[in-house]
Design an enzyme around this catalytic site. Structure first.
Site, PDB file in Angstrom:
ATOM      1  N   ASP A 129       9.858  -2.692   3.629  1.00 37.59           N
ATOM      2  CA  ASP A 129      10.006  -2.260   2.209  1.00 37.59           C
ATOM      3  C   ASP A 129      11.438  -2.517   1.579  1.00 37.59           C
ATOM      4  O   ASP A 129      11.666  -2.669   0.564  1.00 37.59           O
ATOM      5  CB  ASP A 129       9.846  -0.516   2.371  1.00 37.59           C
ATOM      6  CG  ASP A 129      10.172   0.116   0.957  1.00 37.59           C
ATOM      7  OD1 ASP A 129       9.802  -0.655  -0.029  1.00 37.59           O
ATOM      8  OD2 ASP A 129      10.605   1.067   1.014  1.00 37.59           O
ATOM      9  N   CYS A 189      -8.813   1.624 -12.410  1.00 36.57           N
ATOM     10  CA  CYS A 189      -7.438   1.879 -12.409  1.00 36.57           C
ATOM     11  C   CYS A 189      -6.731   1.951 -13.787  1.00 36.57           C
ATOM     12  O   CYS A 189      -6.080   2.737 -14.097  1.00 36.57           O
ATOM     13  CB  CYS A 189      -7.013   1.094 -11.453  1.00 36.57           C
ATOM     14  SG  CYS A 189      -7.009  -0.541 -11.597  1.00 36.57           S
ATOM     15  N   CYS A 193      -5.243   5.491 -15.645  1.00 38.86           N
ATOM     16  CA  CYS A 193      -3.885   5.564 -15.412  1.00 38.86           C
ATOM     17  C   CYS A 193      -3.362   6.549 -16.797  1.00 38.86           C
ATOM     18  O   CYS A 193      -3.746   6.085 -17.871  1.00 38.86           O
ATOM     19  CB  CYS A 193      -3.088   4.360 -15.536  1.00 38.86           C
ATOM     20  SG  CYS A 193      -1.275   4.585 -15.707  1.00 38.86           S
ATOM     21  N   CYS A 213       5.365   4.640 -15.401  1.00 36.21           N
ATOM     22  CA  CYS A 213       4.755   5.144 -14.336  1.00 36.21           C
ATOM     23  C   CYS A 213       5.162   6.446 -13.655  1.00 36.21           C
ATOM     24  O   CYS A 213       6.533   6.730 -13.483  1.00 36.21           O
ATOM     25  CB  CYS A 213       4.672   3.949 -13.192  1.00 36.21           C
ATOM     26  SG  CYS A 213       4.008   4.390 -11.651  1.00 36.21           S
ATOM     27  N   CYS A 240       2.352   9.535  -7.751  1.00 32.29           N
ATOM     28  CA  CYS A 240       1.020   9.532  -8.443  1.00 32.29           C
ATOM     29  C   CYS A 240       0.178   8.626  -7.790  1.00 32.29           C
ATOM     30  O   CYS A 240       0.367   7.483  -7.438  1.00 32.29           O
ATOM     31  CB  CYS A 240       1.009   9.249  -9.798  1.00 32.29           C
ATOM     32  SG  CYS A 240      -0.277   8.876 -10.565  1.00 32.29           S
ATOM     33  N   CYS A 243      -4.306   5.762  -9.636  1.00 36.15           N
ATOM     34  CA  CYS A 243      -4.896   4.363  -9.776  1.00 36.15           C
ATOM     35  C   CYS A 243      -5.302   3.771  -8.461  1.00 36.15           C
ATOM     36  O   CYS A 243      -5.982   2.834  -8.106  1.00 36.15           O
ATOM     37  CB  CYS A 243      -3.869   3.397 -10.487  1.00 36.15           C
ATOM     38  SG  CYS A 243      -2.333   3.253  -9.624  1.00 36.15           S
ATOM     39  N   CYS A 247     -10.223   3.741  -7.135  1.00 35.49           N
ATOM     40  CA  CYS A 247     -10.600   2.591  -6.767  1.00 35.49           C
ATOM     41  C   CYS A 247     -11.713   2.585  -6.095  1.00 35.49           C
ATOM     42  O   CYS A 247     -11.634   3.118  -4.814  1.00 35.49           O
ATOM     43  CB  CYS A 247      -9.308   1.690  -6.043  1.00 35.49           C
ATOM     44  SG  CYS A 247      -9.833   0.052  -5.727  1.00 35.49           S
TER      45      CYS A 247
HETATM   46  S1  SF4 Z   1     -11.241  -2.484  -7.896  1.00 34.65           S
HETATM   47 FE1  SF4 Z   1      -9.626  -1.099  -7.810  1.00 34.65          FE
HETATM   48  S2  SF4 Z   1      -7.893  -2.423  -8.119  1.00 34.65           S
HETATM   49 FE2  SF4 Z   1      -9.494  -3.520  -9.114  1.00 34.65          FE
HETATM   50  S3  SF4 Z   1      -9.932  -3.184 -11.038  1.00 34.65           S
HETATM   51 FE3  SF4 Z   1     -11.062  -1.626  -9.706  1.00 34.65          FE
HETATM   52  S4  SF4 Z   1     -10.025   0.302  -9.594  1.00 34.65           S
HETATM   53 FE4  SF4 Z   1      -8.569  -1.447 -10.204  1.00 34.65          FE
HETATM   54  S1  SF4 Z   2       0.762   5.584 -10.052  1.00 38.46           S
HETATM   55 FE1  SF4 Z   2      -0.012   6.791 -11.752  1.00 38.46          FE
HETATM   56  S2  SF4 Z   2       1.060   6.461 -13.576  1.00 38.46           S
HETATM   57 FE2  SF4 Z   2       1.697   4.806 -11.878  1.00 38.46          FE
HETATM   58  S3  SF4 Z   2       0.214   3.312 -12.713  1.00 38.46           S
HETATM   59 FE3  SF4 Z   2      -0.820   4.364 -11.049  1.00 38.46          FE
HETATM   60  S4  SF4 Z   2      -2.116   6.024 -12.146  1.00 38.46           S
HETATM   61 FE4  SF4 Z   2      -0.476   5.009 -13.515  1.00 38.46          FE
END
Ligand code: SF4
Ligand code: SF4
Length: 344
Positions: A129, A189, A193, A213, A240, A243, A247
């Protein structure tokens, strides 16, 4: 079998024995995603993530900028997904009692020791990281997954709840190749968001606008947050996961049994957190990912979440937070009080 293929197999077996679910090898060479990363930096999308956009940016072009003798990058993924509660105000990766940086480094040291028994001593550098590397892109090149529209590395079929780590090594080993992108026509995603932080970058790729974000705001940004960010942070205290949670590739994500990542504080009590002294904070979170937010950052986020809760019972504790030395905390406490009083 050539010696290089034999050592490659030793690495893959050692990585599995150490506890990594994903392992693969990328060539130490210019990273294909570097232009996309540059686009992100030049476009100002790093926002407050200054360490991602400063003088070290150029180092990310090629792992050999970090270690001239590097020939291969050994990439690993460690699952942190647990069966914790659905409602959580702390990001999944930070639920546990252990800091994954320490955990992974120790595991990678074991992998290197095993490899050195077979291959003899070799120059190497372990990265988890903090080194200026395009970790997700290298993991993609090492065959660990593709980079989804949520900008996370996704492994088929295990999903995206993985920590990533690397060993730069002078060993010249046969590399893997990237898997195909399996996002298809999905946009879950992007649509989920809450702040529209996933933005198109051309060529079907997406970038994270870190300025928008919630994870950036609640973990990395110091001092008071802009007004809009306070409301949009909702009940999030640290990070958060929206996203990733939406998925479809995470629907059947496996669960880790590692004790360090088990849910210890997925949704801590706001009033209790607000009452922590700096010493309490140190004792409780020093060796956990939450340490990254620092004491003032966590209290600021607590004040924000209280302000967004609509619950007048927090007014008394917010008035106490108004007396905290940090201006960011005081400002957020004042904002939260006004918001709760206006709603009463
Ligand atoms: S498969 Fe996952 S990463 Fe790809 S667009 Fe859908 S939610 Fe987003
Ligand atoms: S972590 Fe939350 S705010 Fe950031 S991009 Fe993903 S859904 Fe959006």
């Amino acid at each position: 079998m050539s010696e290089a293929w034999r050592i490659r197999d030793v690495f893959l077996a050692a990585a599995r024995r150490a506890g990594f679910q994903l392992a693969g090898i990328a060539k130490a060479a210019p990273v294909a995603d570097f232009p996309l990363y540059q686009q992100w930096v030049v476009g100002g999308l790093a926002g407050p993530l200054e360490y991602m956009a400063d003088h070290r940016s150029a180092l990310r072009e090629d792992p050999r900028r970090l270690m001239a003798a590097a020939r291969s990058v050994l990439c690993v993924g460690l699952l942190y997904h647990t069966s914790g509660p659905e409602r959580h105000s702390v990001s999944r990766y930070a639920w546990g009692a252990g800091d994954y940086h320490d955990v992974m480094r120790a595991m990678l040291e074991r992998v290197v020791a095993e490899l050195q028994q077979e291959a003899g001593p070799f120059e190497h550098r372990i990265c988890v990281d903090t080194a200026p590397l395009l970790e997700r892109s290298l993991a993609r090149e090492a065959g660990l997954g593709w980079i989804g529209r949520n900008t996370c590395l996704i492994h088929q079929p295990s999903g995206s709840w993985f920590f990533l780590g690397e060993v730069l090594t002078a060993l010249d080993l046969p590399p893997d190749s990237p898997p195909p992108d399996r996002c298809g026509t999905c946009r879950r995603c992007i649509d989920a968001c809450p702040t529209q932080a996933l933005v198109p970058a051309g060529g079907g790729r997406y970038l994270l606008d870190a300025r928008l974000c919630i994870s950036t705001w609640t973990i990395e940004q110091r001092g008071p947050l802009p007004e809009a960010a306070r409301q949009e942070s909702g009940s999030f205290l640290f990070g958060c996961d929206i996203c990733q949670e939406v998925c479809p590739w995470n629907r059947r994500a496996p669960i880790t049994a590692m004790p360090e990542f088990q849910p210890l504080h997925p949704d801590p009590d706001l009033a209790e957190l607000a009452g922590l002294t700096e010493e309490d904070f140190r004792a409780r979170f020093r060796r956990t990912p939450l340490w990254r937010a620092k004491y003032a950052g966590l209290l600021r986020n607590v004040a924000t979440a209280m302000g967004n809760s609509g619950e007048a019972r927090y007014l008394a504790v917010l008035r106490k937070l108004e007396g905290i030395a940090d201006e960011g905390v005081r400002e957020h406490a004042r904002w939260a009080i006004q918001r709760l009083e206006a709603a009463a």
